[in-house]
Enzyme design. Sequence first.
Site, PDB file in Angstrom:
ATOM      1  N   GLU A 246       0.886  -1.172   0.000  1.00  0.00           N
ATOM      2  CA  GLU A 246       0.000   0.000   0.000  1.00  0.00           C
ATOM      3  C   GLU A 246       0.916   1.212   0.000  1.00  0.00           C
ATOM      4  OE1 GLU A 246      -3.228  -0.304  -0.152  1.00  0.00           O
ATOM      5  OE2 GLU A 246      -3.327  -2.457   0.201  1.00  0.00           O
ATOM      6  N   CYS A 280      -2.770   9.063   2.981  1.00  0.00           N
ATOM      7  CA  CYS A 280      -2.375   8.588   1.649  1.00  0.00           C
ATOM      8  C   CYS A 280      -3.420   8.960   0.603  1.00  0.00           C
ATOM      9  CB  CYS A 280      -2.141   7.086   1.671  1.00  0.00           C
ATOM     10  SG  CYS A 280      -3.534   6.146   2.311  1.00  0.00           S
TER      11      CYS A 280
HETATM   12  P1  NDP Z   1       8.441   4.940   4.461  1.00  0.00           P
HETATM   13  O1  NDP Z   1       8.416   4.242   3.154  1.00  0.00           O
HETATM   14  O2  NDP Z   1       9.566   5.844   4.753  1.00  0.00           O
HETATM   15  O3  NDP Z   1       8.416   3.867   5.660  1.00  0.00           O
HETATM   16  C1  NDP Z   1       7.401   2.911   5.784  1.00  0.00           C
HETATM   17  C2  NDP Z   1       7.860   1.820   6.731  1.00  0.00           C
HETATM   18  O4  NDP Z   1       8.934   1.098   6.136  1.00  0.00           O
HETATM   19  C3  NDP Z   1       8.417   2.345   8.048  1.00  0.00           C
HETATM   20  O5  NDP Z   1       8.076   1.487   9.095  1.00  0.00           O
HETATM   21  C4  NDP Z   1       9.900   2.324   7.797  1.00  0.00           C
HETATM   22  O6  NDP Z   1      10.658   2.308   8.967  1.00  0.00           O
HETATM   23  C5  NDP Z   1      10.028   1.024   7.035  1.00  0.00           C
HETATM   24  N1  NDP Z   1      11.250   0.875   6.258  1.00  0.00           N
HETATM   25  C6  NDP Z   1      12.142   1.821   5.859  1.00  0.00           C
HETATM   26  N2  NDP Z   1      13.116   1.248   5.115  1.00  0.00           N
HETATM   27  C7  NDP Z   1      12.831  -0.073   5.039  1.00  0.00           C
HETATM   28  C8  NDP Z   1      13.452  -1.190   4.395  1.00  0.00           C
HETATM   29  N3  NDP Z   1      14.569  -1.057   3.678  1.00  0.00           N
HETATM   30  N4  NDP Z   1      12.884  -2.405   4.518  1.00  0.00           N
HETATM   31  C9  NDP Z   1      11.742  -2.567   5.230  1.00  0.00           C
HETATM   32  N5  NDP Z   1      11.116  -1.546   5.860  1.00  0.00           N
HETATM   33  C10 NDP Z   1      11.644  -0.316   5.757  1.00  0.00           C
HETATM   34  O7  NDP Z   1       7.045   5.675   4.578  1.00  0.00           O
HETATM   35  P2  NDP Z   1       6.596   6.710   5.680  1.00  0.00           P
HETATM   36  O8  NDP Z   1       6.677   6.060   7.015  1.00  0.00           O
HETATM   37  O9  NDP Z   1       7.310   7.978   5.448  1.00  0.00           O
HETATM   38  O10 NDP Z   1       5.033   6.871   5.372  1.00  0.00           O
HETATM   39  C11 NDP Z   1       4.520   7.755   4.459  1.00  0.00           C
HETATM   40  C12 NDP Z   1       4.174   7.036   3.179  1.00  0.00           C
HETATM   41  O11 NDP Z   1       3.219   6.011   3.428  1.00  0.00           O
HETATM   42  C13 NDP Z   1       3.509   7.960   2.173  1.00  0.00           C
HETATM   43  O12 NDP Z   1       4.075   7.714   0.917  1.00  0.00           O
HETATM   44  C14 NDP Z   1       2.058   7.531   2.198  1.00  0.00           C
HETATM   45  O13 NDP Z   1       1.362   7.793   1.017  1.00  0.00           O
HETATM   46  C15 NDP Z   1       2.191   6.073   2.440  1.00  0.00           C
HETATM   47  N6  NDP Z   1       0.935   5.540   2.946  1.00  0.00           N
HETATM   48  C16 NDP Z   1       0.182   4.732   2.130  1.00  0.00           C
HETATM   49  C17 NDP Z   1      -1.059   4.263   2.546  1.00  0.00           C
HETATM   50  C18 NDP Z   1      -1.878   3.363   1.681  1.00  0.00           C
HETATM   51  O14 NDP Z   1      -2.788   2.719   2.193  1.00  0.00           O
HETATM   52  N7  NDP Z   1      -1.622   3.277   0.383  1.00  0.00           N
HETATM   53  C19 NDP Z   1      -1.595   4.613   3.864  1.00  0.00           C
HETATM   54  C20 NDP Z   1      -0.733   5.482   4.615  1.00  0.00           C
HETATM   55  C21 NDP Z   1       0.491   5.907   4.170  1.00  0.00           C
HETATM   56  P3  NDP Z   1      11.208   3.698   9.564  1.00  0.00           P
HETATM   57  O15 NDP Z   1      10.092   4.689   9.529  1.00  0.00           O
HETATM   58  O16 NDP Z   1      11.557   3.328  10.938  1.00  0.00           O
HETATM   59  O17 NDP Z   1      12.331   4.110   8.679  1.00  0.00           O
END
Ligand code: NDP
Length: 512
Positions: A246, A280
């Site tokens: 997502e 999102c």
């Molecule tokens: P990120 O992609 O930065 O992070 C998402 C998650 O992935 C976090 O828990 C992060 O950890 C983790 N992560 C980071 N690097 C890795 C890796 N290499 N391998 C596995 N996990 C990893 O997103 P954001 O947290 O900044 O969230 C915002 C984004 O989420 C926006 O793009 C938004 O649109 C999207 N979103 C989509 C939704 C949907 O339903 N389509 C709903 C809500 C949000 P850490 O934060 O600790 O780095």
Amino acid sequence: MAIPIESVPLLDTAAGVIHVRRPADGSPLEDVKIHDATQVTEIAARLRQAQVEWEGIGVRGRTEWLSRMRQWLLDNEDRLIEISREEGGRVRNEPLLETILMVEVIDYYTRVASKLMSPKRVRGASPLVLGKRFTVNRSPYPLVGVIGAWNFPLLLTFGDAIAALFAGSAVLLKPSEVTPLAVRELVRGWRDEIGAPPVLDILLGGGETGAALVDAADFIQFTGSVATGKRVAQRAAETVTPISLELGGKDPCLVLDGANLNRAVNCAVYGGFANNGQVCMGFERVYVEAGVYDEFVERVVAKVKSLRSGIDDHSDIGALTSAPQIDIVDAQVRDAVAKGAKVLTGGHRMNRPGTWYAPTVLVDVDHSMTIMREETFGPVLPIVRVADVDEAVCLANDSEFGLSATIFADTTKRAEQIAARLEVGAVNINDFLANMTCAELPQGGWKNSGIGSRASASGLLKFTRTKVISSSWLPAMDSEPNWFPYTPTRWRIFRGAARLVHGRGLGRLGIS
Ligand code: NDP
């Protein structure tokens, strides 16, 4: 004194901790110990062991535990909301939406999980399977990893775990390093307060911890940015681990001549600024037909100016949850202004500690600007004047994203016709997020907005593998005509029978 929020690294790998802060004033909230890769492997192994019994108690047994969790969520809602308000800098109405939706999801799967998981008899139409009996069984992936974003930390971790738990999987949650505390509290509730089986746990840490989870799990449910989603997909490919993604959005809102302008204005402001624009499916682009453009813009600006920034009970808009996000928002606004956009309100950081950005309305924007192409995820509403519906549809589809869209039109019929032309996973007519509130619906994006979907029947079934059992209700013969030995006689019989079944007209008799 409040520490400037940008000056402290959140993830301190040298010290092995996350410095969790209050975005509302930048002050430290708690230091949380990070799980390293060895611990991830150990926790994953413990969960796999516990999963065997969890699967064994069946849907009815699992439903009992989830219904206790449902009650715990209601009983502890205020505490979860308070934690989320502190670590996320959010107004309390936003985390309330999370608990409401999690309860809805539990209720939905309580109604349907048993039927979804029960073995299904399948009748084959082909004469080749005459006398055969087929059953399709569902087995859960033993360990599901759920990696979530920071904007709705509970919903995007435990909210996604619910279907997996109903299916019989154990679940390991990895919330964002920005907002780990409310999720940690929820997992404590599951384990220590309701005393549920140890099939739900949490990993604390950043990207490295998330990557270790991708290696450890049998299925990954990921919510986050497109860039990280691609990294997760690449890593999961190494172990052929299935994923559901997502990802980001750049959702358009179309306001057409003849629409109910009162509702369009109220909805556009809510859709653009709810959860401070960190949704999102939030409106990130508004296309307004020329006939209503001037009035719409004037009224939107007046309403946005009336929004109250703060996190007390009389506020509408909180702080930006993730500190780096404020730089992204500001850079996009500056890029737009440099290319000719006009700021009608906001357009700057707010002069107070913490991560505050003034609610912003931009006009004279176009698709050469990053604000119209890349995800903003902040309190900015860019509005574009369009000549007609065709231009609105064309611009709405001019995006790498395809999460959802909203249409305001004079009639539902017209809006439905326009909806069919939009390249998105959901269209809300005269509404915002309506699809999200219905657990019966599949929720997923097109294009770069993701793969797979959450909620609905498919949202549970994706956490299972199918196992087909084939048997026969006829007495077993010693051999079948198509088994060894191959002989010319058997060839003629078998081929003749196949022609009889598959041929057309005289072709059935081998006559062409
Ligand atoms: P990120 O992609 O930065 O992070 C998402 C998650 O992935 C976090 O828990 C992060 O950890 C983790 N992560 C980071 N690097 C890795 C890796 N290499 N391998 C596995 N996990 C990893 O997103 P954001 O947290 O900044 O969230 C915002 C984004 O989420 C926006 O793009 C938004 O649109 C999207 N979103 C989509 C939704 C949907 O339903 N389509 C709903 C809500 C949000 P850490 O934060 O600790 O780095």
